[in-house]
Design a protein around this motif. Sequence first.
Motif, mmCIF file in Angstrom:
data_model
loop_
_atom_site.group_PDB
_atom_site.id
_atom_site.type_symbol
_atom_site.label_atom_id
_atom_site.label_comp_id
_atom_site.label_asym_id
_atom_site.label_seq_id
_atom_site.Cartn_x
_atom_site.Cartn_y
_atom_site.Cartn_z
ATOM 1 N N HIS A 1 -19.936 -3.932 15.659
ATOM 2 C CA HIS A 1 -18.194 -4.041 15.714
ATOM 3 C C HIS A 1 -18.079 -5.703 15.816
ATOM 4 O O HIS A 1 -17.034 -6.279 15.104
ATOM 5 C CB HIS A 1 -17.462 -3.544 17.064
ATOM 6 N N LYS A 2 -18.885 -6.300 16.502
ATOM 7 C CA LYS A 2 -18.634 -7.934 16.786
ATOM 8 C C LYS A 2 -18.787 -8.526 15.251
ATOM 9 O O LYS A 2 -18.674 -9.561 15.121
ATOM 10 C CB LYS A 2 -19.694 -8.581 17.615
ATOM 11 N N PHE B 1 -11.847 -9.448 12.581
ATOM 12 C CA PHE B 1 -11.780 -10.071 13.854
ATOM 13 C C PHE B 1 -11.755 -11.664 13.933
ATOM 14 O O PHE B 1 -11.306 -12.250 14.811
ATOM 15 C CB PHE B 1 -12.799 -9.551 14.745
ATOM 16 N N TYR C 1 0.832 -1.126 -0.128
ATOM 17 C CA TYR C 1 -0.007 0.027 0.059
ATOM 18 C C TYR C 1 0.877 1.250 -0.001
ATOM 19 O O TYR C 1 1.847 1.315 0.634
ATOM 20 C CB TYR C 1 -0.923 0.215 1.319
ATOM 21 N N LEU D 1 -10.572 -13.598 11.603
ATOM 22 C CA LEU D 1 -9.445 -14.132 10.762
ATOM 23 C C LEU D 1 -8.325 -14.826 11.448
ATOM 24 O O LEU D 1 -7.753 -15.884 10.980
ATOM 25 C CB LEU D 1 -8.852 -13.294 9.609
ATOM 26 N N SER D 2 -8.054 -14.318 12.460
ATOM 27 C CA SER D 2 -6.844 -14.960 13.383
ATOM 28 C C SER D 2 -7.028 -16.012 13.957
ATOM 29 O O SER D 2 -6.385 -16.943 14.146
ATOM 30 C CB SER D 2 -6.418 -13.898 14.165
ATOM 31 N N SER E 1 -19.077 2.201 24.371
ATOM 32 C CA SER E 1 -18.144 1.478 23.757
ATOM 33 C C SER E 1 -18.682 -0.099 23.983
ATOM 34 O O SER E 1 -19.475 -0.307 24.672
ATOM 35 C CB SER E 1 -16.749 1.738 24.337
ATOM 36 N N MET F 1 -9.149 0.892 16.124
ATOM 37 C CA MET F 1 -7.467 1.035 16.006
ATOM 38 C C MET F 1 -6.883 2.087 15.580
ATOM 39 O O MET F 1 -7.364 3.278 16.079
ATOM 40 C CB MET F 1 -7.161 -0.382 15.252
ATOM 41 N N GLU F 2 -6.101 2.086 14.530
ATOM 42 C CA GLU F 2 -5.650 3.408 14.040
ATOM 43 C C GLU F 2 -6.332 4.249 13.503
ATOM 44 O O GLU F 2 -6.222 5.411 13.111
ATOM 45 C CB GLU F 2 -4.425 2.878 13.271
ATOM 46 N N ASN G 1 -4.954 7.796 3.500
ATOM 47 C CA ASN G 1 -3.854 7.573 4.212
ATOM 48 C C ASN G 1 -3.635 6.119 4.663
ATOM 49 O O ASN G 1 -2.768 5.653 5.093
ATOM 50 C CB ASN G 1 -3.462 8.535 5.425
ATOM 51 N N PHE G 2 -4.900 5.678 4.526
ATOM 52 C CA PHE G 2 -4.967 4.133 5.264
ATOM 53 C C PHE G 2 -5.817 3.392 4.115
ATOM 54 O O PHE G 2 -6.507 3.672 3.375
ATOM 55 C CB PHE G 2 -5.935 4.382 6.428
ATOM 56 N N GLU G 3 -5.304 1.994 4.418
ATOM 57 C CA GLU G 3 -6.131 0.974 3.600
ATOM 58 C C GLU G 3 -7.520 0.703 4.271
ATOM 59 O O GLU G 3 -7.740 0.755 5.312
ATOM 60 C CB GLU G 3 -5.098 -0.514 3.686
ATOM 61 N N HIS H 1 -20.947 8.799 24.958
ATOM 62 C CA HIS H 1 -20.005 7.994 24.362
ATOM 63 C C HIS H 1 -20.552 6.688 24.648
ATOM 64 O O HIS H 1 -21.197 6.383 25.622
ATOM 65 C CB HIS H 1 -18.670 8.195 24.504
ATOM 66 N N MET I 1 -17.192 -4.300 24.077
ATOM 67 C CA MET I 1 -16.625 -5.711 23.988
ATOM 68 C C MET I 1 -17.426 -6.900 24.407
ATOM 69 O O MET I 1 -18.651 -6.999 23.964
ATOM 70 C CB MET I 1 -15.230 -5.702 24.635
ATOM 71 N N SER I 2 -17.035 -7.784 25.508
ATOM 72 C CA SER I 2 -17.911 -8.561 25.881
ATOM 73 C C SER I 2 -19.225 -7.967 26.801
ATOM 74 O O SER I 2 -20.337 -8.225 26.683
ATOM 75 C CB SER I 2 -17.498 -9.792 26.574
#
Lengths: 405, 445
Positions: B235-236, B241, B52, B243-244, B363, B423-424, B324-326, B361, B365-366
């Motif tokens: 997001h889930k 997320f 890239y 792939l790993s 956010s 992330m970034e 600036n990002f993929e 705001h 996760m679990s």
Amino acid sequence: MEKEFIKETQHSVTLNVTAGKIDSFRETERTTGTVRVYENGCIGVAGALGEPDEEKLTEQAKEALSFGIPYPCLLEGALEIEERDDEEILPIPELIPTMQDFLDRLGALCPKFAFSHKITLAHNRKEYRNSRGRHLVSEGRSFEIALIAQNRGSGNLFDTFLVWSGKHFDADAVLAYFKEQYDAYFMPADLEPGRYPVVAGAVELLGTSLRHFVGDLYAAGASLLSGKLNEKVFSDKLTVCDDMNPKTTYGACFFDAEGCVSEDYRPTLIENGVLKALVTTKKTAELYGLPNSGNADAPYDGVPGIGFHELYVKPTAKTLKDLVPGKAILIFIAEGGDMTPEGHFVTPVQMAYLLEDGEIKGRLPELSIGADFFDMLGKDYIGTVCDVPYKNAALTAVMMDVTKD
Amino acid sequence: MIQFRDGFYTDVRIEDRSRTVISYKAGTLEEMRNRLEKQAFVRVYDGKLWYYASVTDVGHLQKTLDGLYAAATANPDVADDPIVKRFERNRDKLSNFADCSVRDIPLKEKQALLLSYLPILSEDSCVTLPEGKYLDRNSRFRFLSSLGADVEFDYQTCGLAFNFSMAEGEKKFSGHWQKGGTRFDALKDIGETLRAAVKEQAYFLRNSVPVEPGSYPVVLSPEAAGVFAHESFGHKSESDFMLSDESMRNEWQLGKTVGSPILSIAERGDLLGSGYVPYDDEGTRARKNYLIKNGVLAGRLHNAMSAAALDEGLTGNARAIDCNFEPIVRMTTTYIEGGDLTFDELIAPIEKGYFIKTINHGSGMSTFTIAPSVAYEIENGKLGKPVQISVITGSVFETLGLIDGLTKDVELLSFVTGGCGKMEQMGLPVGFGGPYVRVSTMNVQ
């Protein structure tokens, strides 16, 4: 007419990691130029992406004076400093093979984790000069390995992070550092709800309260700290700064967007418990009669506003054991918390470890922690330690209420 | 004319972006600028690695591309790569904003509109720091690929955002309100709505009381429900997320029951607003994707890499915040579909609970977390006094199963500040919304 010229070049190479394998290589270089001119108490700004043409930008900035944006303050006086920390960390052609080898070894050491995310090598250069003879140059490199770790079979998007940043990459040392966290992750621990010393990076504990340090809010009487400048409102052990020192914040630029340079490159907000400054630009400091903290930040084509880098809390202890002897909670991930208008802070804790005498004893279940803002930084502030083995950063300890959901 | 080389998959994304920012603080002009940027992002794939680069001078695009070709290794079979085979080859030109582009509106007119609303912020004496911003963005995108894709479309958002710090004695409150949309004309005549928002928040400052922590029934407004859908489940559903860790695929099998049978969460990029993405950054056409349908896991979001890895179809969710990002897997507009109740019917059975009207705001996760701004007590089926709540939290899956009421009407929201962070890549414009949503139990602190 007074004038400032700023040129910034950011170059980075980023590897993306999926399932422990590097699957992409991204190289970016971005250069920007800024000219700000000041006349009759107003500011005019022009900026460009790409190699700047200073003459053309100066003309455009002069034209922008017609917007009439007030900015009544003097530029900083003559000073020349050049801080270059541009020793090569890893040659770019060696980055992929070196890091794939590192990832392969990490995967073998930590087989229950699946790794993804980024490895970034960055090189930034920023130059500031003004018509009063100030000329500052900051050039630095940084390297960060930031990996998301999924505990295989957990079903979670991420279970923890393994992050290392530094100037000298020693694969064996980083692997040992990550392995220690991996082992701790799989040791279950528990504790009863109650009051405990909570240890975390300063930003995790204080991040939501930073807005109360903003000069505008302070002057408007809308901050919890309003009217308390130069008063001792916190623990006398507590000294808090914004960290622009590249020795502790890798890759940081040591001056702010208006060319202000603080002592030790760390604008001080709290010193020995006394509120010494609010977060300001030259303009807001002038407007409200506050000391200028030197916290200006600005887009390449914009008027300076406030910015913040990293929190630096002055260490009070040499070791984690000295800081929190006995039982304590080490916070790794605490996202989503906030503070009520009256200053009561609560945050869920997604990942934490139980510490005993400064050593990790095991991973705790999800928790909530809470405390009053003034108590956290006052009677319940325990202290801060740097150079600790966990989290690759300084850690701050505060006595807090801990509950389990 | 870009010269693509054989033996590689290549795509080029070009964005010509105009962005206006005008801001006032305490009655003083703080910022007034219009930024014009034209940038490109190029990707080369040789079947093993992606290469890239971002290009700030589009005149150097070919040179940058040739540099990536030199770093990669030509692969005569790259066309048979499962990722490459998935890419769409759309050719299209879409223009929604040519007749109403914010580029054509003089800065002075935008400034005058903002100025016309600022006095409203100071009508109540408790407002100590009134701030107002006008923000707009108009982008013209072009996407080209070595497979023959050639897509052009435009994107536009504009809006007004107000912050008003309030203080009265020891009481403090950070008030805020904003109106976002796609057309400048829609920002006119919103004074009464703004006035009502300021009045409500001044009342909150003066009369709100700390909540008594505990577990209660909670009603979420469309804003809070939209953030909940985005954070707790959206997001889930971003399958990069998955792939790993291959075991994630068993945990997230389509057809699994993950929520209440009345719950459906949809995701689509073809709705005008801040989440409008008619073609994603890999040239995939937008479509409606159900994440949850009637409580059952119905789909997930993909870019080509994740779709190939999971052997599923593209969804139009490859997005980058800028050149600036993929592109990575991101949401567009995510919303909960409506039910069959009115708001009064929704709150009627609640003896003691809370209504979350606006938020600061969220956010997830679990465990998800939402930090409310303005919230009210619900007592005996009626709205009561305003309450201060730090956070509401809960296990995502437990909470999805505890949704037991939805209003008929769905509200989709666009915003001109903030955005989604992953992330970034922070601050990606997305849309979200939903009906008013009742959850039988949530942890309120």
